[in-house]
Design a protein around this motif. Structure first.
Motif, short mmCIF file in Angstrom:
data_model
loop_
_atom_site.label_atom_id
_atom_site.label_comp_id
_atom_site.label_asym_id
_atom_site.label_seq_id
_atom_site.Cartn_x
_atom_site.Cartn_y
_atom_site.Cartn_z
N TYR A 13 60.34 -14.18 95.93
CA TYR A 13 60.93 -12.99 96.52
C TYR A 13 60.03 -12.30 97.53
N SER A 14 58.82 -12.78 97.72
CA SER A 14 58.01 -12.21 98.79
C SER A 14 57.99 -13.15 99.98
N ALA A 15 58.71 -14.23 99.91
CA ALA A 15 58.72 -15.21 101.00
C ALA A 15 59.79 -14.91 102.04
N SER A 16 60.49 -13.82 101.87
CA SER A 16 61.56 -13.41 102.80
C SER A 16 62.66 -14.45 102.91
N ASP A 17 62.77 -15.32 101.94
CA ASP A 17 63.85 -16.30 101.96
C ASP A 17 64.98 -15.77 101.07
N TRP A 18 65.77 -14.90 101.66
CA TRP A 18 66.81 -14.23 100.88
C TRP A 18 68.07 -15.08 100.77
N ASN A 19 68.03 -16.27 101.40
CA ASN A 19 69.21 -17.14 101.30
C ASN A 19 69.38 -17.70 99.90
N ASN A 20 68.27 -17.87 99.22
CA ASN A 20 68.34 -18.46 97.89
C ASN A 20 68.28 -17.42 96.78
N LEU A 21 68.67 -16.21 97.12
CA LEU A 21 68.59 -15.12 96.16
C LEU A 21 69.50 -15.37 94.95
N GLU A 22 68.88 -15.30 93.80
CA GLU A 22 69.66 -15.36 92.56
C GLU A 22 69.50 -14.02 91.88
N MET A 23 70.58 -13.32 91.71
CA MET A 23 70.48 -11.95 91.25
C MET A 23 69.84 -11.82 89.87
#
Ligand SMILES: [Zn+2]
Length: 122
Positions: A13-23
């Protein structure tokens, strides 16, 4: 949650890769940040180190992080940003910005997070 799992979630979550966000993971991560001071401080230090910000001269990591967040992209105090809750001037004065559209600041003498005396060389 153990520390290894926390570190994995932090990387995610600090990698700015919000595409793979799992809530569910994200909630677990943010809850661990709030509940575990050791995890929180480690994560904040990691972020500051990644940004090249020297936090060693601050009373605590929370203050260092709020000062880091108070600067804009050019390293200047970001006066227009309402997310900023703490300023520090070059003379070592600390203050809380008053978010009324003007430039007012309430000077403080003690850290609100760790209680340290912020007076410098008086
Ligand atoms: Zn402090």
């Amino acid at each position: 949650m153990d520390f290894d799992r926390f570190k994995k979630l932090h990387d995610k979550y600090s990698a700015s890769d919000w595409n793979n966000l799992e809530m569910s993971d994200f909630s677990e991560y943010t809850e661990a940040m709030q509940e575990n001071k050791e995890f929180h401080d480690w994560a904040v230090k990691s972020n500051l180190e990644a940004a090249g910000f020297d936090y060693s001269n601050y009373c605590c990591i929370t203050m260092a992080n709020h000062i880091f967040l108070s600067y804009d992209d050019n390293g200047e105090i970001d006066h227009g940003n309402h997310d900023v809750i703490m300023h520090k001037w070059e003379d070592g004065t600390y203050g809380i910005p008053v978010q009324d559209g003007g430039g007012s600041v309430v000077k403080i003498k003690f850290c609100p997070w760790c209680g340290s005396n912020l007076k410098t060389d008086e």
